[in-house]
Enzyme design. Structure first.
Site, PDB file in Angstrom:
ATOM      1  N   HIS A 163       0.094   0.015 -10.277  1.00 39.92           N
ATOM      2  CA  HIS A 163      -0.719  -0.946  -9.532  1.00 39.92           C
ATOM      3  C   HIS A 163      -1.062  -2.010 -10.212  1.00 39.92           C
ATOM      4  O   HIS A 163      -2.309  -2.302 -10.262  1.00 39.92           O
ATOM      5  CB  HIS A 163      -1.974   0.060  -8.746  1.00 39.92           C
ATOM      6  CG  HIS A 163      -2.570  -0.717  -7.609  1.00 39.92           C
ATOM      7  ND1 HIS A 163      -2.993   0.092  -6.717  1.00 39.92           N
ATOM      8  CD2 HIS A 163      -2.360  -2.077  -7.063  1.00 39.92           C
ATOM      9  CE1 HIS A 163      -3.261  -0.824  -5.554  1.00 39.92           C
ATOM     10  NE2 HIS A 163      -2.981  -1.902  -5.923  1.00 39.92           N
TER      11      HIS A 163
ATOM     12  N   ARG B 124       0.942  -1.229   0.119  1.00 36.95           N
ATOM     13  CA  ARG B 124      -0.120   0.314  -0.012  1.00 36.95           C
ATOM     14  C   ARG B 124       0.928   1.242   0.009  1.00 36.95           C
ATOM     15  O   ARG B 124       1.955   1.505   0.739  1.00 36.95           O
ATOM     16  CB  ARG B 124      -0.859  -0.098   1.385  1.00 36.95           C
ATOM     17  CG  ARG B 124      -2.041  -1.108   1.332  1.00 36.95           C
ATOM     18  CD  ARG B 124      -3.086  -0.654  -0.113  1.00 36.95           C
ATOM     19  NE  ARG B 124      -4.228  -1.904  -0.048  1.00 36.95           N
ATOM     20  CZ  ARG B 124      -4.039  -2.780  -0.764  1.00 36.95           C
ATOM     21  NH1 ARG B 124      -3.146  -3.157  -1.807  1.00 36.95           N
ATOM     22  NH2 ARG B 124      -5.019  -3.595  -1.003  1.00 36.95           N
TER      23      ARG B 124
ATOM     24  N   GLU C 116      -1.926   7.862  -4.572  1.00 36.19           N
ATOM     25  CA  GLU C 116      -2.516   7.093  -5.578  1.00 36.19           C
ATOM     26  C   GLU C 116      -3.740   7.740  -6.126  1.00 36.19           C
ATOM     27  O   GLU C 116      -4.743   7.956  -5.406  1.00 36.19           O
ATOM     28  CB  GLU C 116      -2.566   5.863  -5.536  1.00 36.19           C
ATOM     29  CG  GLU C 116      -2.744   4.841  -6.626  1.00 36.19           C
ATOM     30  CD  GLU C 116      -2.574   3.153  -6.338  1.00 36.19           C
ATOM     31  OE1 GLU C 116      -3.210   2.465  -6.874  1.00 36.19           O
ATOM     32  OE2 GLU C 116      -1.650   2.946  -5.410  1.00 36.19           O
TER      33      GLU C 116
END
Length: 323
Positions: A285, A238, A267
């Site tokens: 991602h 993360r 993000e």
């Protein structure tokens, strides 16, 4: 018939399963993420919500969803959902663990190999200036063999990474709240150490832990100062686990040698300085972006909605609600 709001396009497997069970499906098909306002509008009469982890489901959304009985998050993480607000409304929230472990471990392994051997840099060179030919000292990277891999978070993904890189003859250190059984450590060639020892001894530090208030900015300026100047950082967990501005400083001052990121603190935005650095790999991602992993995730969210609609137990509830 009960209505399922699908807040983003999913693999066909999900819709196939839902239609077979006579559920009304309302799918958001826009190219951009669904807006907060549209999500509020469309969830108003929904019985079930399937949402990608990129979509925020906050208190305001839940306040406008009086019929909602389940939130099925398409992703292993759930930091996009206000779990406290869901608890207060007795709405179970589920995720999609396990099925993406192989894909994420393979992707992480690819990032490690690519960074150590400067593969992305080499590709960029060939697409721009080219090269004059093979030379003994040209574009040197590093073997992985005998380099120490430090894994922070030894869950299923961390263990899958360890399994793959143990085959590269890499000594493996790991840290988390509790050590693994000795039999598992032996199989993976892994040694439990403190976080400080892992940072100090590892040639490559790979993050595989959830985002919590305690892990936010776990890798900060102080952590970088503990690492080797030759160390590489990998984050496919993360984004906010890493303080990106501290990472920029660490790279600029040569506190560490390089980084590969698949997730980002803000993000989908990336800290601009990172995009200018040759010793940084940035991917959008892609950790579990395989057909196999996403089909598995699609099956889980659809099957949980179907189970809830048929008053059967649902799997992978992450909040404090008993369905």
């Amino acid at each position: 018939m009960p209505k399922v709001l699908v807040a983003g396009q999913l693999p066909a497997k999900a819709n196939t399963l839902l239609r077979q069970n006579q559920l009304t499906i309302d799918t958001y098909t826009g190219e951009q993420l669904i807006s907060h306002a549209e999500l509020i509008d469309r969830v108003a009469d929904a019985d079930y919500l399937i949402t990608p982890l990129s979509t925020q489901v906050d208190e305001d959304v839940l306040a406008h969803a009086p019929k909602l009985k389940l939130i099925a998050n398409f992703g292993a993480g759930t930091n996009n959902i206000d779990l406290v607000a869901a608890d207060a409304r007795h709405i179970p929230v589920t995720n999609t663990p396990n099925v993406s472990s192989v894909a994420t471990a393979e992707s992480t392994t690819g990032l490690i190999i690519s960074l150590a051997h400067r593969i992305v840099e080499g590709d960029h060179l060939m697409r721009t200036t080219g090269f004059d030919g093979w030379a003994p000292l040209f574009f040197l990277g590093h073997n992985l063999q005998a380099k120490t891999l430090g894994i922070i978070g030894m869950g299923q993904i961390g263990q899958a990474v360890a399994k793959r890189l143990h085959a590269f003859d890499m000594p493996i250190l790991y840290t988390q709240h509790h050590p693994l059984p000795v039999s598992v450590e032996t199989q993976l060639g892994a040694t439990f150490v403190s976080e400080d020892d892992l940072l100090a001894q590892s040639d490559i530090v790979s993050l595989h832990l959830p985002l919590t208030p305690q892990t936010t900015h776990l890798i900060d300026q102080a952590a970088f100062k503990k690492m080797k100047s030759t160390a590489l950082l990998i984050n496919a967990a993360r984004g906010p686990i890493v303080d990106e501005q501290a990472l920029v400083t660490a790279l600029q001052t040569h506190q560490i040698a390089g980084a590969a990121l698949d997730v980002y603190e803000h993000e989908p935005q990336v800290t601009p300085a990172l995009t200018t650095m040759d010793n940084v790999i940035l991917t959008p991602h892609l950790g579990n972006a395989t057909v196999e992993a996403r089909d598995g995730m699609a099956a889980i969210v659809a099957e949980n909605v179907i189970a809830m609609a048929n008053h059967q137990p649902v799997k992978y509830v992450v909040n404090h609600v008993t369905p």
